[in-house]
Design a protein around this motif. Structure first.
Motif, PDB file in Angstrom:
ATOM      1  N   ARG A  47       0.845  -1.196   0.000  1.00 39.82           N
ATOM      2  CA  ARG A  47       0.000   0.000   0.000  1.00 39.82           C
ATOM      3  C   ARG A  47       0.878   1.243   0.000  1.00 39.82           C
ATOM      4  O   ARG A  47       2.059   1.182   0.317  1.00 39.82           O
ATOM      5  CB  ARG A  47      -0.903   0.018   1.230  1.00 39.82           C
ATOM      6  CG  ARG A  47      -1.911  -1.085   1.236  1.00 39.82           C
ATOM      7  CD  ARG A  47      -2.963  -0.927   2.297  1.00 39.82           C
ATOM      8  NE  ARG A  47      -2.501  -0.304   3.515  1.00 39.82           N
ATOM      9  CZ  ARG A  47      -3.029  -0.495   4.715  1.00 39.82           C
ATOM     10  NH1 ARG A  47      -4.036  -1.326   4.848  1.00 39.82           N
ATOM     11  NH2 ARG A  47      -2.572   0.122   5.767  1.00 39.82           N
ATOM     12  N   ASP A  48       0.287   2.382  -0.319  1.00 41.28           N
ATOM     13  CA  ASP A  48       1.061   3.620  -0.389  1.00 41.28           C
ATOM     14  C   ASP A  48       1.547   4.109   0.970  1.00 41.28           C
ATOM     15  O   ASP A  48       2.375   4.999   1.046  1.00 41.28           O
ATOM     16  CB  ASP A  48       0.304   4.720  -1.131  1.00 41.28           C
ATOM     17  CG  ASP A  48      -1.000   5.111  -0.475  1.00 41.28           C
ATOM     18  OD1 ASP A  48      -1.340   4.573   0.596  1.00 41.28           O
ATOM     19  OD2 ASP A  48      -1.696   5.980  -1.037  1.00 41.28           O
ATOM     20  N   ASP A  49       1.078   3.490   2.061  1.00 42.06           N
ATOM     21  CA  ASP A  49       1.597   3.846   3.387  1.00 42.06           C
ATOM     22  C   ASP A  49       2.708   2.895   3.827  1.00 42.06           C
ATOM     23  O   ASP A  49       3.193   2.968   4.948  1.00 42.06           O
ATOM     24  CB  ASP A  49       0.487   3.887   4.433  1.00 42.06           C
ATOM     25  CG  ASP A  49      -0.203   2.548   4.650  1.00 42.06           C
ATOM     26  OD1 ASP A  49       0.133   1.560   3.955  1.00 42.06           O
ATOM     27  OD2 ASP A  49      -1.094   2.477   5.521  1.00 42.06           O
ATOM     28  N   GLY A  50       3.132   1.975   2.929  1.00 38.34           N
ATOM     29  CA  GLY A  50       4.253   1.080   3.214  1.00 38.34           C
ATOM     30  C   GLY A  50       3.880  -0.261   3.789  1.00 38.34           C
ATOM     31  O   GLY A  50       4.738  -1.125   3.955  1.00 38.34           O
ATOM     32  N   VAL A  51       2.617  -0.501   4.101  1.00 38.38           N
ATOM     33  CA  VAL A  51       2.189  -1.800   4.631  1.00 38.38           C
ATOM     34  C   VAL A  51       2.169  -2.805   3.480  1.00 38.38           C
ATOM     35  O   VAL A  51       1.667  -2.516   2.401  1.00 38.38           O
ATOM     36  CB  VAL A  51       0.798  -1.697   5.288  1.00 38.38           C
ATOM     37  CG1 VAL A  51       0.277  -3.067   5.697  1.00 38.38           C
ATOM     38  CG2 VAL A  51       0.865  -0.773   6.501  1.00 38.38           C
ATOM     39  N   PHE A  52       2.775  -3.983   3.716  1.00 36.74           N
ATOM     40  CA  PHE A  52       2.829  -4.996   2.669  1.00 36.74           C
ATOM     41  C   PHE A  52       2.373  -6.348   3.174  1.00 36.74           C
ATOM     42  O   PHE A  52       2.414  -6.635   4.366  1.00 36.74           O
ATOM     43  CB  PHE A  52       4.240  -5.106   2.068  1.00 36.74           C
ATOM     44  CG  PHE A  52       5.288  -5.625   3.028  1.00 36.74           C
ATOM     45  CD1 PHE A  52       5.486  -6.983   3.201  1.00 36.74           C
ATOM     46  CD2 PHE A  52       6.074  -4.745   3.751  1.00 36.74           C
ATOM     47  CE1 PHE A  52       6.456  -7.461   4.076  1.00 36.74           C
ATOM     48  CE2 PHE A  52       7.048  -5.213   4.630  1.00 36.74           C
ATOM     49  CZ  PHE A  52       7.237  -6.569   4.791  1.00 36.74           C
ATOM     50  N   MET A  53       1.912  -7.195   2.229  1.00 34.77           N
ATOM     51  CA  MET A  53       1.538  -8.568   2.534  1.00 34.77           C
ATOM     52  C   MET A  53       1.658  -9.398   1.275  1.00 34.77           C
ATOM     53  O   MET A  53       1.202  -8.988   0.211  1.00 34.77           O
ATOM     54  CB  MET A  53       0.126  -8.670   3.071  1.00 34.77           C
ATOM     55  CG  MET A  53      -0.268 -10.096   3.386  1.00 34.77           C
ATOM     56  SD  MET A  53      -1.855 -10.195   4.200  1.00 34.77           S
ATOM     57  CE  MET A  53      -1.946 -11.948   4.462  1.00 34.77           C
ATOM     58  N   CYS A  54       2.266 -10.567   1.401  1.00 30.75           N
ATOM     59  CA  CYS A  54       2.327 -11.517   0.297  1.00 30.75           C
ATOM     60  C   CYS A  54       1.180 -12.502   0.476  1.00 30.75           C
ATOM     61  O   CYS A  54       1.047 -13.119   1.530  1.00 30.75           O
ATOM     62  CB  CYS A  54       3.658 -12.264   0.280  1.00 30.75           C
ATOM     63  SG  CYS A  54       3.711 -13.515  -1.031  1.00 30.75           S
ATOM     64  N   PHE A  55       0.381 -12.643  -0.552  1.00 30.43           N
ATOM     65  CA  PHE A  55      -0.774 -13.528  -0.477  1.00 30.43           C
ATOM     66  C   PHE A  55      -0.418 -14.971  -0.803  1.00 30.43           C
ATOM     67  O   PHE A  55      -1.276 -15.835  -0.781  1.00 30.43           O
ATOM     68  CB  PHE A  55      -1.895 -12.996  -1.376  1.00 30.43           C
ATOM     69  CG  PHE A  55      -2.456 -11.710  -0.844  1.00 30.43           C
ATOM     70  CD1 PHE A  55      -3.418 -11.713   0.138  1.00 30.43           C
ATOM     71  CD2 PHE A  55      -1.975 -10.491  -1.284  1.00 30.43           C
ATOM     72  CE1 PHE A  55      -3.917 -10.534   0.677  1.00 30.43           C
ATOM     73  CE2 PHE A  55      -2.458  -9.305  -0.775  1.00 30.43           C
ATOM     74  CZ  PHE A  55      -3.436  -9.328   0.217  1.00 30.43           C
ATOM     75  N   ARG A  56       0.867 -15.242  -1.053  1.00 27.43           N
ATOM     76  CA  ARG A  56       1.320 -16.613  -1.258  1.00 27.43           C
ATOM     77  C   ARG A  56       1.977 -17.146   0.016  1.00 27.43           C
ATOM     78  O   ARG A  56       1.591 -18.180   0.535  1.00 27.43           O
ATOM     79  CB  ARG A  56       2.301 -16.718  -2.428  1.00 27.43           C
ATOM     80  CG  ARG A  56       2.789 -18.140  -2.647  1.00 27.43           C
ATOM     81  CD  ARG A  56       3.692 -18.285  -3.859  1.00 27.43           C
ATOM     82  NE  ARG A  56       2.964 -17.982  -5.079  1.00 27.43           N
ATOM     83  CZ  ARG A  56       3.201 -16.919  -5.849  1.00 27.43           C
ATOM     84  NH1 ARG A  56       4.157 -16.078  -5.556  1.00 27.43           N
ATOM     85  NH2 ARG A  56       2.505 -16.706  -6.930  1.00 27.43           N
TER      86      ARG A  56
END
Length: 93
Positions: A47-56
């Motif tokens: 996301r543009d606020d830096g939060v990330f998640m890999c859905f794999r």
């Protein structure tokens, strides 16, 4: 795993836009490195606020180059003054 936007851009220099405020990258985790480097395998959403998640592989966190207020102190990826969204932890409980 600690990630920065520079590390993601070095690993995947052509992310896809996923909506207005997200980009999709190839995931640099050991689990996901074995997959082909194509759009179908860009499973890491940032996301543009830096939060990330890999859905794999389920790796998640916040890019190290972002401050607690969601504004990048290094690369200006997010527009300063934009209100930060809730973290994935807050959303997922």
């Amino acid at each position: 795993m600690i990630l920065t936007r520079k590390q993601l851009d070095d690993f995947d220099s052509e992310p896809m836009y996923s909506g207005v405020s997200e980009k999709r990258y190839l995931c640099p985790s050991e689990t996901c490195k074995e997959y082909p480097a194509d759009n179908a395998h860009r499973s890491l959403t940032v996301r543009d606020d830096g939060v990330f998640m890999c859905f794999r592989c389920s790796m998640k966190g916040k890019l190290a180059s972002f401050s607690d207020h969601g504004v990048s102190s290094r690369d200006g990826w997010m527009t300063p003054g934009k209100e930060a969204k809730p973290s994935l932890k807050e959303i997922m409980g």
